[in-house]
Design a protein around this motif. Sequence first.
Motif, PDB file in Angstrom:
ATOM      1  N   LYS A 155       0.849  -1.190   0.000  1.00 39.17           N
ATOM      2  CA  LYS A 155       0.000   0.000   0.000  1.00 39.17           C
ATOM      3  C   LYS A 155       0.883   1.237   0.000  1.00 39.17           C
ATOM      4  O   LYS A 155       1.957   1.234   0.589  1.00 39.17           O
ATOM      5  CB  LYS A 155      -0.922   0.002   1.217  1.00 39.17           C
ATOM      6  CG  LYS A 155      -1.928  -1.136   1.226  1.00 39.17           C
ATOM      7  CD  LYS A 155      -2.863  -1.024   2.413  1.00 39.17           C
ATOM      8  CE  LYS A 155      -3.899  -2.145   2.400  1.00 39.17           C
ATOM      9  NZ  LYS A 155      -4.827  -2.033   3.561  1.00 39.17           N
ATOM     10  N   SER A 156       0.415   2.289  -0.643  1.00 43.51           N
ATOM     11  CA  SER A 156       1.200   3.520  -0.723  1.00 43.51           C
ATOM     12  C   SER A 156       1.197   4.256   0.606  1.00 43.51           C
ATOM     13  O   SER A 156       0.292   4.087   1.425  1.00 43.51           O
ATOM     14  CB  SER A 156       0.637   4.427  -1.820  1.00 43.51           C
ATOM     15  OG  SER A 156      -0.701   4.771  -1.523  1.00 43.51           O
ATOM     16  N   GLY A 157       2.208   5.090   0.797  1.00 44.07           N
ATOM     17  CA  GLY A 157       2.304   5.882   2.014  1.00 44.07           C
ATOM     18  C   GLY A 157       3.045   5.155   3.121  1.00 44.07           C
ATOM     19  O   GLY A 157       3.686   4.117   2.913  1.00 44.07           O
ATOM     20  N   LYS A 158       2.937   5.710   4.320  1.00 47.33           N
ATOM     21  CA  LYS A 158       3.559   5.115   5.488  1.00 47.33           C
ATOM     22  C   LYS A 158       2.546   4.255   6.229  1.00 47.33           C
ATOM     23  O   LYS A 158       1.346   4.528   6.190  1.00 47.33           O
ATOM     24  CB  LYS A 158       4.094   6.216   6.411  1.00 47.33           C
ATOM     25  CG  LYS A 158       5.223   7.031   5.801  1.00 47.33           C
ATOM     26  CD  LYS A 158       5.726   8.070   6.796  1.00 47.33           C
ATOM     27  CE  LYS A 158       6.880   8.879   6.199  1.00 47.33           C
ATOM     28  NZ  LYS A 158       7.394   9.896   7.149  1.00 47.33           N
ATOM     29  N   PRO A 159       2.993   3.201   6.910  1.00 47.14           N
ATOM     30  CA  PRO A 159       2.043   2.338   7.625  1.00 47.14           C
ATOM     31  C   PRO A 159       1.338   3.108   8.729  1.00 47.14           C
ATOM     32  O   PRO A 159       1.992   3.814   9.507  1.00 47.14           O
ATOM     33  CB  PRO A 159       2.931   1.221   8.189  1.00 47.14           C
ATOM     34  CG  PRO A 159       4.310   1.793   8.210  1.00 47.14           C
ATOM     35  CD  PRO A 159       4.377   2.740   7.060  1.00 47.14           C
ATOM     36  N   PRO A 160       0.019   3.029   8.802  1.00 43.76           N
ATOM     37  CA  PRO A 160      -0.704   3.743   9.871  1.00 43.76           C
ATOM     38  C   PRO A 160      -0.413   3.117  11.225  1.00 43.76           C
ATOM     39  O   PRO A 160      -0.158   1.915  11.325  1.00 43.76           O
ATOM     40  CB  PRO A 160      -2.173   3.561   9.480  1.00 43.76           C
ATOM     41  CG  PRO A 160      -2.199   2.310   8.657  1.00 43.76           C
ATOM     42  CD  PRO A 160      -0.888   2.260   7.938  1.00 43.76           C
ATOM     43  N   LYS A 161      -0.441   3.925  12.247  1.00 46.39           N
ATOM     44  CA  LYS A 161      -0.187   3.434  13.597  1.00 46.39           C
ATOM     45  C   LYS A 161      -1.495   3.142  14.324  1.00 46.39           C
ATOM     46  O   LYS A 161      -2.539   3.731  14.034  1.00 46.39           O
ATOM     47  CB  LYS A 161       0.623   4.466  14.389  1.00 46.39           C
ATOM     48  CG  LYS A 161       2.039   4.654  13.870  1.00 46.39           C
ATOM     49  CD  LYS A 161       2.840   5.555  14.794  1.00 46.39           C
ATOM     50  CE  LYS A 161       4.295   5.668  14.330  1.00 46.39           C
ATOM     51  NZ  LYS A 161       5.118   6.473  15.253  1.00 46.39           N
ATOM     52  N   VAL A 162      -1.422   2.215  15.260  1.00 44.27           N
ATOM     53  CA  VAL A 162      -2.552   1.983  16.149  1.00 44.27           C
ATOM     54  C   VAL A 162      -2.690   3.210  17.042  1.00 44.27           C
ATOM     55  O   VAL A 162      -1.708   3.681  17.617  1.00 44.27           O
ATOM     56  CB  VAL A 162      -2.339   0.718  17.009  1.00 44.27           C
ATOM     57  CG1 VAL A 162      -3.456   0.578  18.032  1.00 44.27           C
ATOM     58  CG2 VAL A 162      -2.266  -0.518  16.135  1.00 44.27           C
ATOM     59  N   THR A 194     -10.367   4.950  27.602  1.00 47.54           N
ATOM     60  CA  THR A 194      -9.272   4.679  26.673  1.00 47.54           C
ATOM     61  C   THR A 194      -9.854   4.122  25.381  1.00 47.54           C
ATOM     62  O   THR A 194     -10.599   3.144  25.407  1.00 47.54           O
ATOM     63  CB  THR A 194      -8.279   3.667  27.277  1.00 47.54           C
ATOM     64  OG1 THR A 194      -7.809   4.163  28.537  1.00 47.54           O
ATOM     65  CG2 THR A 194      -7.098   3.449  26.349  1.00 47.54           C
ATOM     66  N   LYS A 195      -9.519   4.763  24.263  1.00 53.18           N
ATOM     67  CA  LYS A 195     -10.009   4.324  22.961  1.00 53.18           C
ATOM     68  C   LYS A 195      -8.854   3.778  22.128  1.00 53.18           C
ATOM     69  O   LYS A 195      -7.755   4.327  22.156  1.00 53.18           O
ATOM     70  CB  LYS A 195     -10.683   5.490  22.223  1.00 53.18           C
ATOM     71  CG  LYS A 195     -11.941   6.007  22.898  1.00 53.18           C
ATOM     72  CD  LYS A 195     -12.572   7.125  22.083  1.00 53.18           C
ATOM     73  CE  LYS A 195     -13.878   7.611  22.699  1.00 53.18           C
ATOM     74  NZ  LYS A 195     -14.493   8.695  21.899  1.00 53.18           N
ATOM     75  N   VAL A 196      -9.117   2.720  21.385  1.00 49.68           N
ATOM     76  CA  VAL A 196      -8.101   2.080  20.549  1.00 49.68           C
ATOM     77  C   VAL A 196      -8.682   1.876  19.159  1.00 49.68           C
ATOM     78  O   VAL A 196      -9.768   1.313  19.005  1.00 49.68           O
ATOM     79  CB  VAL A 196      -7.660   0.716  21.124  1.00 49.68           C
ATOM     80  CG1 VAL A 196      -6.420   0.215  20.399  1.00 49.68           C
ATOM     81  CG2 VAL A 196      -7.421   0.792  22.615  1.00 49.68           C
ATOM     82  N   SER A 197      -7.968   2.326  18.137  1.00 47.77           N
ATOM     83  CA  SER A 197      -8.416   2.151  16.753  1.00 47.77           C
ATOM     84  C   SER A 197      -7.219   1.860  15.864  1.00 47.77           C
ATOM     85  O   SER A 197      -6.065   1.996  16.279  1.00 47.77           O
ATOM     86  CB  SER A 197      -9.144   3.409  16.263  1.00 47.77           C
ATOM     87  OG  SER A 197      -8.289   4.537  16.299  1.00 47.77           O
ATOM     88  N   GLY A 198      -7.492   1.455  14.627  1.00 50.00           N
ATOM     89  CA  GLY A 198      -6.429   1.121  13.688  1.00 50.00           C
ATOM     90  C   GLY A 198      -5.907  -0.286  13.863  1.00 50.00           C
ATOM     91  O   GLY A 198      -4.803  -0.617  13.408  1.00 50.00           O
ATOM     92  N   LEU A 199      -6.681  -1.142  14.497  1.00 53.91           N
ATOM     93  CA  LEU A 199      -6.236  -2.509  14.798  1.00 53.91           C
ATOM     94  C   LEU A 199      -6.257  -3.405  13.567  1.00 53.91           C
ATOM     95  O   LEU A 199      -5.460  -4.343  13.465  1.00 53.91           O
ATOM     96  CB  LEU A 199      -7.138  -3.110  15.891  1.00 53.91           C
ATOM     97  CG  LEU A 199      -7.119  -2.379  17.235  1.00 53.91           C
ATOM     98  CD1 LEU A 199      -8.291  -2.831  18.096  1.00 53.91           C
ATOM     99  CD2 LEU A 199      -5.805  -2.638  17.957  1.00 53.91           C
ATOM    100  N   VAL A 232     -12.276   0.372  19.803  1.00 58.84           N
ATOM    101  CA  VAL A 232     -12.524  -0.253  21.094  1.00 58.84           C
ATOM    102  C   VAL A 232     -12.455   0.816  22.169  1.00 58.84           C
ATOM    103  O   VAL A 232     -11.541   1.648  22.172  1.00 58.84           O
ATOM    104  CB  VAL A 232     -11.489  -1.353  21.391  1.00 58.84           C
ATOM    105  CG1 VAL A 232     -11.698  -1.939  22.783  1.00 58.84           C
ATOM    106  CG2 VAL A 232     -11.556  -2.450  20.343  1.00 58.84           C
ATOM    107  N   MET A 233     -13.410   0.822  23.072  1.00 60.10           N
ATOM    108  CA  MET A 233     -13.367   1.748  24.195  1.00 60.10           C
ATOM    109  C   MET A 233     -13.449   0.962  25.494  1.00 60.10           C
ATOM    110  O   MET A 233     -14.284   0.072  25.637  1.00 60.10           O
ATOM    111  CB  MET A 233     -14.514   2.759  24.133  1.00 60.10           C
ATOM    112  CG  MET A 233     -14.440   3.811  25.230  1.00 60.10           C
ATOM    113  SD  MET A 233     -15.743   5.076  25.102  1.00 60.10           S
ATOM    114  CE  MET A 233     -17.168   4.112  25.619  1.00 60.10           C
TER     115      MET A 233
END
Length: 639
Positions: free
Chosen positions: A536-543, A557-562, A603-604
């Motif tokens: 995929k183009s660009g930089k790898p997205p972070k969690v 606490t919220k968590v996304s990009g998993l 996730v929250m």
Amino acid sequence: MFKKKPTIKPLSPLRSSDRRKLADQIIADFDLAPPGADNSDSAEKKAEATAARTSLRSSLLPDNVQSARFTTTHGPELKQISGTIYVGSQDGADSRILWWQIDGRMYPSIYTLWNHPGIVPLLHTPEIVVKKLRGGADLMTPGLARGPPFPKKARKGTVVGVASLERPSVPVSVGVCEIDVSALEQVQGAKGHAMETLHWAGDEPWSYSTGARPGQEAPEEIVGWQRAIDGDDIGMEGLNIDDEDDDEGGGVPLEHSAATVNGAPSKAGIPAEENAQGEDLDEPELSQKEIDDAFRNAFLYGIHQQKTSHPHEANHGLIYPLTQSSVVSSLINPFLPAHTQRQSQQLQIKKTSWKNIKKFLKALDKEKLIKTKEKDGNETTITDIDFNDPSLASFKPYRLPKKDTGSSAQPEQAAATSSGGDDAIGQKIEIRTLLKPTRELQPLFASAPQPYYTTAEIGSAVTAYVNAESLVSATNKRLITLNPTLANAVFDGSGSLDKEVLAKGSVPRDALIDRVSKAMTSSYTIVRNGVEAKAKSGKPPKVQITLETRSGNKTVTKVSGLETYFVNPRLLADELRKTCAGATSVEALAGAAKKTEKVVEEVMVQGPQKDAVLKALEKRGVRSAWVEVNDKVKKKGGR
């Protein structure tokens, strides 16, 4: 309209005279004149009408309202438009965008609709359509529900609100009718746009706050709006939408909406006879008492499960206060005895004698099974549970519906199995940076053409090229003589180094390889257990881990990009609920995915659980370097 973040200039106070004129414009445009406003038969009535109008002005535009110019883009052609936002607050609440104005026309925000029931006509549509509206999609005519007849004021050009069938009294979108909705006699088989979506809960104006606070969550119910629709039979007549994107599978939502044909559940546009899948369509209707008992027993089962799963923990692993949504997702939905689709259709909170979760909790409070507290006048929270109540002591677990593990959107069972079923635990993940040559650089890689190159492969390809072209300096093998290709494709003369290299006509080999690498298009691929995913183009997205304050001083606490790292949000939430001994929830992250992409989930978990999340991610092969932590609580406190 607000898919992208608008550019907003600094706020400035609104003059009292301008505020009154603007409020009067809103009253006229939305036909909000208070009763008796035109009655001037007596001085007393005239005074009452004046006082009522003044009160209405202050309600629509508080004394503390401020304004600011903004610019954004609109429409498929991304046409640039500008306007004015009006920001204010009442009763000490956060300052939010209350209205915005474009070309002299005023539009209410979601917060204004929540605080002013009946200000605009309210349309309804299923939750699956609401998800699309929250991405900026327009409401199509086949998506209209609860009609015909539709609200009489919903005419072409009228500003309207949209609510889901699941929470019919809570507007979540604002738009303008593109057709005369009130005149529709049927929607089944109809085509075209019914409403152009302008603003929705989850977009940038909804998130905007002068105090840098996140957007306010939608209430479970708004009594003022509910009064207007009480007694209506909420149905889905005329619904004709493609449900291949429906992620509502599994579980028993409190407000489950399904198309019906002669009372039998059916997929949109499919006769019930063809959608039965072997189920007994003659299954009897549940009585009012049976539905009430099912919800009460489901709550008891949820508490029983929590008590037996966490026998030695404080409050058996629960962290008070428990919000209505967490009670529904963790303590009720997983334990409803819905073994068939027809039972799922009947086991809805609106079909109980309580009609909504708020009244249900109030009833349990009267039984002294729980203690509740009102929050902001819109939500009831649980502050304590009597785990020694006789009804819990005598409760006997019953058979639950089988969990459909194939549905990513099914609510997690509180009695879920251990994380041994999570294939992400123990996975080996590696991120590889790949570079793709531009068209100008293609000649340098002609000896070994391929779509992507690693840094090492770039060095080898460049070395092979300079050797083939005999560009190595005879006096210094570290220097490469420039030829027209290198001069034009690599060094364009924009920087000081370029000018120096072009003047000398040579460049060090390492500097050449570095410059070629920087001129290439960056991409990445994630290798999981030796299997390489598509680049995929660009930089790898972070969690993304975000700590923020909600409902006063409560931290979540919220968590996304998993999904990028092959982590199932719902299985992670299940583990965090146990390890953190707190309620968790999983919801679609608004605006995070394009229409053609899969839903991105967030996730929250209650409390400041950054360390627990990092530890859980590490078990799943996600390194801390691939995680970004945004502590809004710390920033707010200035520490």
